[in-house]
Design a protein around this motif. Structure first.
Motif, PDB file in Angstrom:
ATOM      1  N   PHE B  92       0.842  -1.193   0.000  1.00  0.00           N
ATOM      2  CA  PHE B  92       0.000   0.000   0.000  1.00  0.00           C
ATOM      3  C   PHE B  92       0.886   1.255   0.000  1.00  0.00           C
ATOM      4  O   PHE B  92       0.659   2.176  -0.787  1.00  0.00           O
ATOM      5  CB  PHE B  92      -0.915  -0.009   1.241  1.00  0.00           C
ATOM      6  N   LEU B  93       1.894   1.271   0.874  1.00  0.00           N
ATOM      7  CA  LEU B  93       2.744   2.463   0.993  1.00  0.00           C
ATOM      8  C   LEU B  93       3.553   2.717  -0.271  1.00  0.00           C
ATOM      9  O   LEU B  93       3.717   3.863  -0.677  1.00  0.00           O
ATOM     10  CB  LEU B  93       3.684   2.336   2.209  1.00  0.00           C
ATOM     11  N   TYR B  94       4.022   1.638  -0.899  1.00  0.00           N
ATOM     12  CA  TYR B  94       4.757   1.794  -2.168  1.00  0.00           C
ATOM     13  C   TYR B  94       3.849   2.476  -3.198  1.00  0.00           C
ATOM     14  O   TYR B  94       4.235   3.478  -3.822  1.00  0.00           O
ATOM     15  CB  TYR B  94       5.241   0.426  -2.677  1.00  0.00           C
ATOM     16  N   ALA B  95       2.618   1.940  -3.353  1.00  0.00           N
ATOM     17  CA  ALA B  95       1.698   2.487  -4.352  1.00  0.00           C
ATOM     18  C   ALA B  95       1.295   3.918  -3.996  1.00  0.00           C
ATOM     19  O   ALA B  95       1.212   4.790  -4.876  1.00  0.00           O
ATOM     20  CB  ALA B  95       0.460   1.596  -4.452  1.00  0.00           C
ATOM     21  N   ASP B  96       1.089   4.158  -2.708  1.00  0.00           N
ATOM     22  CA  ASP B  96       0.672   5.489  -2.261  1.00  0.00           C
ATOM     23  C   ASP B  96       1.778   6.521  -2.517  1.00  0.00           C
ATOM     24  O   ASP B  96       1.500   7.645  -2.950  1.00  0.00           O
ATOM     25  CB  ASP B  96       0.326   5.418  -0.765  1.00  0.00           C
ATOM     26  N   ASN B  97       3.040   6.126  -2.272  1.00  0.00           N
ATOM     27  CA  ASN B  97       4.170   7.032  -2.543  1.00  0.00           C
ATOM     28  C   ASN B  97       4.258   7.362  -4.025  1.00  0.00           C
ATOM     29  O   ASN B  97       4.488   8.512  -4.403  1.00  0.00           O
ATOM     30  CB  ASN B  97       5.498   6.400  -2.087  1.00  0.00           C
ATOM     31  N   GLU B  98       4.088   6.335  -4.863  1.00  0.00           N
ATOM     32  CA  GLU B  98       4.124   6.550  -6.306  1.00  0.00           C
ATOM     33  C   GLU B  98       2.998   7.513  -6.713  1.00  0.00           C
ATOM     34  O   GLU B  98       3.183   8.427  -7.507  1.00  0.00           O
ATOM     35  CB  GLU B  98       3.970   5.224  -7.066  1.00  0.00           C
ATOM     36  N   ASP B  99       1.839   7.274  -6.144  1.00  0.00           N
ATOM     37  CA  ASP B  99       0.659   8.097  -6.434  1.00  0.00           C
ATOM     38  C   ASP B  99       0.924   9.567  -6.068  1.00  0.00           C
ATOM     39  O   ASP B  99       0.711  10.474  -6.869  1.00  0.00           O
ATOM     40  CB  ASP B  99      -0.524   7.531  -5.622  1.00  0.00           C
ATOM     41  N   ARG B 100       1.445   9.783  -4.843  1.00  0.00           N
ATOM     42  CA  ARG B 100       1.684  11.143  -4.373  1.00  0.00           C
ATOM     43  C   ARG B 100       2.806  11.833  -5.153  1.00  0.00           C
ATOM     44  O   ARG B 100       2.846  13.054  -5.248  1.00  0.00           O
ATOM     45  CB  ARG B 100       2.004  11.147  -2.866  1.00  0.00           C
ATOM     46  N   ALA B 101       3.710  11.009  -5.733  1.00  0.00           N
ATOM     47  CA  ALA B 101       4.800  11.576  -6.547  1.00  0.00           C
ATOM     48  C   ALA B 101       4.347  11.771  -8.000  1.00  0.00           C
ATOM     49  O   ALA B 101       5.135  12.212  -8.846  1.00  0.00           O
ATOM     50  CB  ALA B 101       6.020  10.662  -6.479  1.00  0.00           C
ATOM     51  N   ARG B 103       3.627   9.454 -10.107  1.00  0.00           N
ATOM     52  CA  ARG B 103       4.130   8.399 -10.994  1.00  0.00           C
ATOM     53  C   ARG B 103       3.060   7.314 -11.123  1.00  0.00           C
ATOM     54  O   ARG B 103       2.859   6.526 -10.202  1.00  0.00           O
ATOM     55  CB  ARG B 103       5.438   7.801 -10.439  1.00  0.00           C
ATOM     56  N   PHE B 104       2.373   7.333 -12.250  1.00  0.00           N
ATOM     57  CA  PHE B 104       1.264   6.390 -12.452  1.00  0.00           C
ATOM     58  C   PHE B 104       1.676   5.305 -13.439  1.00  0.00           C
ATOM     59  O   PHE B 104       2.037   5.619 -14.567  1.00  0.00           O
ATOM     60  CB  PHE B 104       0.029   7.140 -12.968  1.00  0.00           C
ATOM     61  N   HIS B 105       1.665   4.091 -13.005  1.00  0.00           N
ATOM     62  CA  HIS B 105       2.064   2.988 -13.889  1.00  0.00           C
ATOM     63  C   HIS B 105       1.405   1.689 -13.435  1.00  0.00           C
ATOM     64  O   HIS B 105       0.823   1.617 -12.333  1.00  0.00           O
ATOM     65  CB  HIS B 105       3.595   2.852 -13.922  1.00  0.00           C
ATOM     66  N   LYS B 106       1.542   0.660 -14.301  1.00  0.00           N
ATOM     67  CA  LYS B 106       0.887  -0.622 -14.049  1.00  0.00           C
ATOM     68  C   LYS B 106       1.285  -1.247 -12.714  1.00  0.00           C
ATOM     69  O   LYS B 106       0.460  -1.835 -12.017  1.00  0.00           O
ATOM     70  CB  LYS B 106       1.222  -1.618 -15.179  1.00  0.00           C
ATOM     71  N   ASN B 107       2.573  -1.120 -12.387  1.00  0.00           N
ATOM     72  CA  ASN B 107       3.070  -1.746 -11.167  1.00  0.00           C
ATOM     73  C   ASN B 107       2.428  -1.161  -9.911  1.00  0.00           C
ATOM     74  O   ASN B 107       2.113  -1.890  -8.963  1.00  0.00           O
ATOM     75  CB  ASN B 107       4.594  -1.566 -11.130  1.00  0.00           C
ATOM     76  N   MET B 108       2.225   0.157  -9.920  1.00  0.00           N
ATOM     77  CA  MET B 108       1.609   0.762  -8.732  1.00  0.00           C
ATOM     78  C   MET B 108       0.118   0.428  -8.664  1.00  0.00           C
ATOM     79  O   MET B 108      -0.425   0.237  -7.580  1.00  0.00           O
ATOM     80  CB  MET B 108       1.873   2.275  -8.661  1.00  0.00           C
ATOM     81  N   ILE B 109      -0.521   0.292  -9.824  1.00  0.00           N
ATOM     82  CA  ILE B 109      -1.934  -0.120  -9.830  1.00  0.00           C
ATOM     83  C   ILE B 109      -2.038  -1.532  -9.221  1.00  0.00           C
ATOM     84  O   ILE B 109      -2.871  -1.793  -8.360  1.00  0.00           O
ATOM     85  CB  ILE B 109      -2.507  -0.124 -11.273  1.00  0.00           C
ATOM     86  N   LYS B 110      -1.121  -2.387  -9.670  1.00  0.00           N
ATOM     87  CA  LYS B 110      -1.142  -3.766  -9.164  1.00  0.00           C
ATOM     88  C   LYS B 110      -0.856  -3.801  -7.659  1.00  0.00           C
ATOM     89  O   LYS B 110      -1.450  -4.587  -6.921  1.00  0.00           O
ATOM     90  CB  LYS B 110      -0.125  -4.624  -9.929  1.00  0.00           C
ATOM     91  N   SER B 111       0.048  -2.934  -7.199  1.00  0.00           N
ATOM     92  CA  SER B 111       0.359  -2.902  -5.767  1.00  0.00           C
ATOM     93  C   SER B 111      -0.850  -2.461  -4.951  1.00  0.00           C
ATOM     94  O   SER B 111      -1.136  -3.030  -3.892  1.00  0.00           O
ATOM     95  CB  SER B 111       1.531  -1.964  -5.488  1.00  0.00           C
ATOM     96  N   PHE B 112      -1.570  -1.444  -5.428  1.00  0.00           N
ATOM     97  CA  PHE B 112      -2.799  -1.031  -4.733  1.00  0.00           C
ATOM     98  C   PHE B 112      -3.780  -2.203  -4.678  1.00  0.00           C
ATOM     99  O   PHE B 112      -4.348  -2.503  -3.631  1.00  0.00           O
ATOM    100  CB  PHE B 112      -3.477   0.137  -5.472  1.00  0.00           C
ATOM    101  N   TYR B 113      -3.949  -2.871  -5.824  1.00  0.00           N
ATOM    102  CA  TYR B 113      -4.930  -3.952  -5.887  1.00  0.00           C
ATOM    103  C   TYR B 113      -4.510  -5.144  -5.008  1.00  0.00           C
ATOM    104  O   TYR B 113      -5.320  -5.689  -4.252  1.00  0.00           O
ATOM    105  CB  TYR B 113      -5.154  -4.397  -7.340  1.00  0.00           C
ATOM    106  N   THR B 114      -3.207  -5.496  -5.074  1.00  0.00           N
ATOM    107  CA  THR B 114      -2.722  -6.613  -4.247  1.00  0.00           C
ATOM    108  C   THR B 114      -2.869  -6.278  -2.762  1.00  0.00           C
ATOM    109  O   THR B 114      -3.241  -7.140  -1.961  1.00  0.00           O
ATOM    110  CB  THR B 114      -1.248  -6.949  -4.594  1.00  0.00           C
ATOM    111  N   ALA B 115      -2.596  -5.022  -2.393  1.00  0.00           N
ATOM    112  CA  ALA B 115      -2.762  -4.611  -0.986  1.00  0.00           C
ATOM    113  C   ALA B 115      -4.212  -4.846  -0.558  1.00  0.00           C
ATOM    114  O   ALA B 115      -4.477  -5.363   0.531  1.00  0.00           O
ATOM    115  CB  ALA B 115      -2.383  -3.143  -0.816  1.00  0.00           C
ATOM    116  N   SER B 116      -5.159  -4.501  -1.436  1.00  0.00           N
ATOM    117  CA  SER B 116      -6.576  -4.681  -1.075  1.00  0.00           C
ATOM    118  C   SER B 116      -6.918  -6.174  -0.937  1.00  0.00           C
ATOM    119  O   SER B 116      -7.655  -6.568  -0.043  1.00  0.00           O
ATOM    120  CB  SER B 116      -7.502  -3.994  -2.082  1.00  0.00           C
TER     121      SER B 116
END
Lengths: 27, 157
Positions: B92-101, B103-116
């Motif tokens: 979650f924190l990895y994806a959230d950091n990318e989001d706040r920076a 940086r939108f990409h497939k890997n961060m989408i997957k990290s958000f989804y996997t966290a859920s």
């Protein structure tokens, strides 16, 4: 008959529940 | 594993996450399958196709427990709970950091989804905390929102 089929199904279901409980050290 | 019966479709993503973590983190794989097993039994354990699938899944779980028996995260569920929760939070924190920076990409989408998905898995240890419920809701919403933005060529806000 249908009732035999149902009994077999619930016995198998119980077996799964027991295996799950054992897996989780709950029995 | 055999093909997933339609009645058990809602556990397919948790089973896929298990598969993806088989080598990377077997503890995550084990608890994803345990969640899938418990949820699958609630969904349908009566029809022959579902019973057959769930019995195979149980065989797999028992084998994994035997292989990983020395691992505290497997032998003590309280340790397992911490492991899964920490892993979910890390994702979650990895994806959230990318989001706040921005940086939108497939890997961060997957990290958000996997966290859920992993926060779903945490529910095998007991009722989810309000914080976990909120994180899960936010992560799932963000994954869908950013995915749709990228698909439509829009910049997420």
């Amino acid at each position: 008959t249908g009732s035999v089929g149902t009994s077999v199904a619930s016995a198998e279901q119980d077996e799964l529940s027991q295996r799950l409980a054992k897996l989780r050290d709950q029995i | 594993m055999a093909a997933l019966p339609a009645q058990l479709r809602s556990i397919q993503h948790h089973l896929r996450t298990a598969q993806e973590h088989e080598r990377r983190d077997p503890v995550v794989a084990y608890y994803c399958r345990l969640y899938a097993m418990q949820t699958g039994m609630k969904l349908d354990s009566k029809t022959p196709e579902c019973r057959k699938f769930l019995i195979k899944l149980m065989d797999q779980l028992e084998l994994m427990k035997k292989d990983l028996g020395d691992n505290d995260s497997i032998s003590q569920e309280v340790v397992g709970n911490a492991h899964i929760e920490n892993y979910a939070l890390k994702m979650f924190l990895y994806a959230d950091n990318e989001d706040r920076a921005g940086r939108f990409h497939k890997n961060m989408i997957k990290s958000f989804y996997t966290a859920s998905l992993l926060l779903d898995v945490v529910s095998v240890f007991g009722e989810l905390s309000e914080e976990n419920i909120q994180h899960r809701k936010y992560a799932r919403w963000k994954a869908t929102y950013i995915h749709n933005c990228l698909k439509n060529g829009e910049t997420p806000q």
